[in-house]
Design a protein around this motif. Structure first.
Motif, PDB file in Angstrom:
ATOM      1  N   PHE A 161      52.752  45.972  43.646  1.00  0.00           N
ATOM      2  CA  PHE A 161      51.591  46.414  44.403  1.00  0.00           C
ATOM      3  C   PHE A 161      50.682  47.273  43.532  1.00  0.00           C
ATOM      4  CE2 PHE A 161      54.826  45.452  47.502  1.00  0.00           C
ATOM      5  CZ  PHE A 161      54.123  44.791  48.497  1.00  0.00           C
ATOM      6  N   LEU A 162      49.403  47.054  43.687  1.00  0.00           N
ATOM      7  CA  LEU A 162      48.396  47.815  42.958  1.00  0.00           C
ATOM      8  C   LEU A 162      47.598  48.630  43.975  1.00  0.00           C
ATOM      9  CD1 LEU A 162      47.107  44.958  40.598  1.00  0.00           C
ATOM     10  CD2 LEU A 162      48.908  46.640  40.142  1.00  0.00           C
ATOM     11  N   PRO A 163      47.745  49.955  43.988  1.00  0.00           N
ATOM     12  CA  PRO A 163      47.062  50.796  44.982  1.00  0.00           C
ATOM     13  C   PRO A 163      45.601  51.042  44.604  1.00  0.00           C
ATOM     14  CG  PRO A 163      48.435  52.153  43.573  1.00  0.00           C
ATOM     15  CD  PRO A 163      48.677  50.726  43.135  1.00  0.00           C
ATOM     16  N   GLU A 164      44.779  50.005  44.714  1.00  0.00           N
ATOM     17  CA  GLU A 164      43.384  50.085  44.294  1.00  0.00           C
ATOM     18  C   GLU A 164      42.573  49.030  45.031  1.00  0.00           C
ATOM     19  OE1 GLU A 164      44.731  49.535  40.347  1.00  0.00           O
ATOM     20  OE2 GLU A 164      44.073  47.447  40.223  1.00  0.00           O
ATOM     21  N   TYR A 165      41.256  49.107  44.910  1.00  0.00           N
ATOM     22  CA  TYR A 165      40.381  48.107  45.510  1.00  0.00           C
ATOM     23  C   TYR A 165      40.318  46.870  44.621  1.00  0.00           C
ATOM     24  CZ  TYR A 165      38.656  51.516  48.902  1.00  0.00           C
ATOM     25  OH  TYR A 165      38.553  52.430  49.916  1.00  0.00           O
ATOM     26  N   TYR A 166      40.186  45.706  45.255  1.00  0.00           N
ATOM     27  CA  TYR A 166      40.061  44.450  44.522  1.00  0.00           C
ATOM     28  C   TYR A 166      38.717  44.412  43.798  1.00  0.00           C
ATOM     29  CZ  TYR A 166      39.795  39.454  43.577  1.00  0.00           C
ATOM     30  OH  TYR A 166      39.672  38.241  42.951  1.00  0.00           O
ATOM     31  N   SER A 167      38.737  43.904  42.562  1.00  0.00           N
ATOM     32  CA  SER A 167      37.506  43.784  41.795  1.00  0.00           C
ATOM     33  C   SER A 167      37.645  42.647  40.783  1.00  0.00           C
ATOM     34  CB  SER A 167      37.198  45.094  41.055  1.00  0.00           C
ATOM     35  OG  SER A 167      38.150  45.317  40.027  1.00  0.00           O
ATOM     36  N   GLU A 168      36.592  42.419  40.031  1.00  0.00           N
ATOM     37  CA  GLU A 168      36.580  41.307  39.087  1.00  0.00           C
ATOM     38  C   GLU A 168      37.610  41.483  37.966  1.00  0.00           C
ATOM     39  OE1 GLU A 168      33.161  38.818  36.619  1.00  0.00           O
ATOM     40  OE2 GLU A 168      32.588  40.245  38.188  1.00  0.00           O
ATOM     41  N   ARG A 169      38.012  42.718  37.739  1.00  0.00           N
ATOM     42  CA  ARG A 169      39.003  42.919  36.676  1.00  0.00           C
ATOM     43  C   ARG A 169      40.353  42.295  37.022  1.00  0.00           C
ATOM     44  NH1 ARG A 169      38.766  47.873  39.219  1.00  0.00           N
ATOM     45  NH2 ARG A 169      40.741  48.767  39.939  1.00  0.00           N
ATOM     46  N   HIS A 170      40.556  41.953  38.286  1.00  0.00           N
ATOM     47  CA  HIS A 170      41.824  41.336  38.680  1.00  0.00           C
ATOM     48  C   HIS A 170      41.864  39.841  38.371  1.00  0.00           C
ATOM     49  CE1 HIS A 170      41.896  44.994  41.374  1.00  0.00           C
ATOM     50  NE2 HIS A 170      43.032  45.089  40.714  1.00  0.00           N
ATOM     51  N   SER A 171      40.817  39.319  37.737  1.00  0.00           N
ATOM     52  CA  SER A 171      40.813  37.902  37.364  1.00  0.00           C
ATOM     53  C   SER A 171      41.931  37.575  36.387  1.00  0.00           C
ATOM     54  CB  SER A 171      39.463  37.517  36.762  1.00  0.00           C
ATOM     55  OG  SER A 171      39.200  38.288  35.589  1.00  0.00           O
ATOM     56  N   LYS A 172      42.385  38.565  35.657  1.00  0.00           N
ATOM     57  CA  LYS A 172      43.462  38.328  34.683  1.00  0.00           C
ATOM     58  C   LYS A 172      44.788  38.009  35.355  1.00  0.00           C
ATOM     59  CE  LYS A 172      44.700  43.261  34.231  1.00  0.00           C
ATOM     60  NZ  LYS A 172      43.763  43.741  35.285  1.00  0.00           N
ATOM     61  N   LEU A 173      44.874  38.197  36.667  1.00  0.00           N
ATOM     62  CA  LEU A 173      46.132  37.950  37.373  1.00  0.00           C
ATOM     63  C   LEU A 173      46.427  36.460  37.521  1.00  0.00           C
ATOM     64  CD1 LEU A 173      45.795  40.679  40.153  1.00  0.00           C
ATOM     65  CD2 LEU A 173      47.118  40.798  38.032  1.00  0.00           C
ATOM     66  N   ALA A 174      45.433  35.602  37.379  1.00  0.00           N
ATOM     67  CA  ALA A 174      45.610  34.142  37.376  1.00  0.00           C
ATOM     68  C   ALA A 174      46.439  33.665  38.560  1.00  0.00           C
ATOM     69  CB  ALA A 174      46.258  33.696  36.057  1.00  0.00           C
ATOM     70  N   ALA A 175      45.953  33.918  39.766  1.00  0.00           N
ATOM     71  CA  ALA A 175      46.680  33.551  40.977  1.00  0.00           C
ATOM     72  C   ALA A 175      46.595  32.057  41.262  1.00  0.00           C
ATOM     73  CB  ALA A 175      46.128  34.328  42.165  1.00  0.00           C
ATOM     74  N   ASP A 176      47.690  31.502  41.788  1.00  0.00           N
ATOM     75  CA  ASP A 176      47.679  30.129  42.301  1.00  0.00           C
ATOM     76  C   ASP A 176      47.162  30.092  43.730  1.00  0.00           C
ATOM     77  OD1 ASP A 176      49.073  28.862  39.999  1.00  0.00           O
ATOM     78  OD2 ASP A 176      50.714  30.173  40.639  1.00  0.00           O
TER      79      ASP A 176
END
Length: 405
Positions: A161-176
């Motif tokens: 879990f990441l206790p933060e707001y979603y942003s474009e920097r989360h693109s590195k997570l490469a979700a399916d």
């Protein structure tokens, strides 16, 4: 005692505000709810804290171009999401059956199995844990209100879990797969969020996106003013939600309602450009205008009905409790101005017991405590729980009058 409430909530005025979903300038304000608590799901430890909770102005404005509805007076600086938020519904067996069914549907019908799943606004992480367990997935929950203590039981090898707001920097997570359940209605810049989600996906065109949020069409048709509150700054119908997704380069593949038609569910996949509508429920612009008109016509009748009921209860000395220490109750009691007429608020979530509703200051108690107070009337804020609540009251040996909102 008499009930105080906003005596003139219906309005009809144009404001030069840009629609957060399509950018069109000019919204039609049609409902002025006055001042409501800025938070519904924060746990209030004391009565004093509850009644002094900040209030914010709520005026709903309709974009006649795309059908989106927003609170034109929303100020995000008033909000403070934290680990004190308590919004889980997973203490209800009825809700758990729904969550199980939904998780299995996403795993089996969309092929979300042994995948990386990102959930935007994961809250307590209950659903993320469920879909990871059912589909043997790996989960990442993103939510500023994440509480590490509450999540200690999670399988750390499968979920973080990441206790933060979603942003474009989360693109590195490469979700399916990307999930977002009951969070978009809290976001004022709706198109900006969807654009960020699309950018984060990039060229991974097989990514499945699932959003779930309240159906505002139902709220309008039923004049359900208790489903309108400050935290919810963005209000979607099926069509306005699909239009936002298509405008931000998604193809909407599935669109339906769940949970007694209270929730909109949408599945989309990324596209290389805006897409055209083709699902039947997307073509609802005319009906949105009709529903707004109906809301304006029926709201006064609905408010007067509850006004008369509570004055009758008070005159006859009946003990009245509300079942559901959640957002609907906060919207209900604060819009109507209820204070002494309600004995208490009941909830099955033990984390809420002996705490207080923001604004009105009603204490939240356990179902078992009703054995001592012996209420005459129980108002059920969400009718989907009627059977479950009726059974619990019977098990406690109680037979009050039950009224569904």
């Amino acid at each position: 005692m008499p009930i105080s409430h906003n005596t003139n909530p219906i309005c009809d005025r144009r404001v030069s505000v840009a629609c957060p979903s399509c950018g069109r300038i000019g919204l039609r304000e049609f409902y002025d709810a006055g001042l409501l608590p800025v938070h519904n799901v924060l746990v209030m430890e004391t009565y004093e804290e509850a009644i002094s909770h900040p209030m914010g102005e709520v005026r709903l404005g309709l974009c006649e171009g795309c059908g989106f509805i927003t609170n034109t007076r929303f100020d995000p600086s008033l909000l403070n999401y934290s680990s004190k938020c308590e919004d889980t519904q997973h203490f209800s067996a009825h809700f758990n059956r729904y969550a199980d069914s939904l998780a299995n549907r996403l795993v089996n019908d969309l092929g979300i199995r042994e995948k990386t799943v990102v959930e935007i606004g994961s809250g307590g992480g209950d659903f993320l844990e469920l879909i990871c367990r059912v589909g043997e997935n790996f989960g990442i929950g993103i939510d500023p209100a994440s509480d590490p203590k509450r999540l200690a039981h999670s399988d750390s090898s499968r979920i973080r879990f990441l206790p933060e707001y979603y942003s474009e920097r989360h693109s590195k997570l490469a979700a399916d797969a990307i999930l977002c359940r009951h969070s978009l209605e809290h976001i004022p810049k709706t198109k900006e969020l969807l654009t960020t989600v699309r950018k984060s996906i990039g060229n991974r065109l097989e990514t499945q996106v699932f959003f779930e949020l309240p159906d505002t069409g139902r709220v309008l048709r039923e004049a359900a003013f208790w489903d309108i509150y400050y935290e919810h700054c963005s209000y979607f119908t099926m069509g306005s939600l699909a239009r936002l997704f298509r405008e931000t380069d998604f193809d909407v593949t599935h669109l339906w309602t769940e949970y007694g038609d209270q929730y909109i569910c949408l599945v989309a996949t990324p596209a290389v450009a805006p897409t055209l509508p083709h699902l039947p429920d997307e073509f609802d612009l005319d009906s949105i205008h009709d529903d707004v008109e109906r809301f304006q016509t029926e709201l006064g009748k609905t408010v007067r009905l509850w006004h008369d009921r509570f004055n009758e209860f008070a005159a006859s000395g009946k003990k009245v409790v509300i079942w559901g220490g959640s957002s609907k109750t906060v919207g209900f009691v604060n819009t109507l101005g209820l204070s002494d007429i309600i004995e208490c608020v009941v909830d099955v979530n033990p984390r809420k017991w002996n705490r207080y509703l923001p604004g009105s200051g009603h204490q939240i108690v356990s179902p078992e405590s009703l054995c001592q107070s012996q209420p005459d009337v129980v108002i059920v804020m969400n009718p989907v729980y009627l059977t479950e609540i009726s059974n619990q009251l019977q098990e406690l040996g109680l037979s009050p009058e039950i009224i569904a909102a």
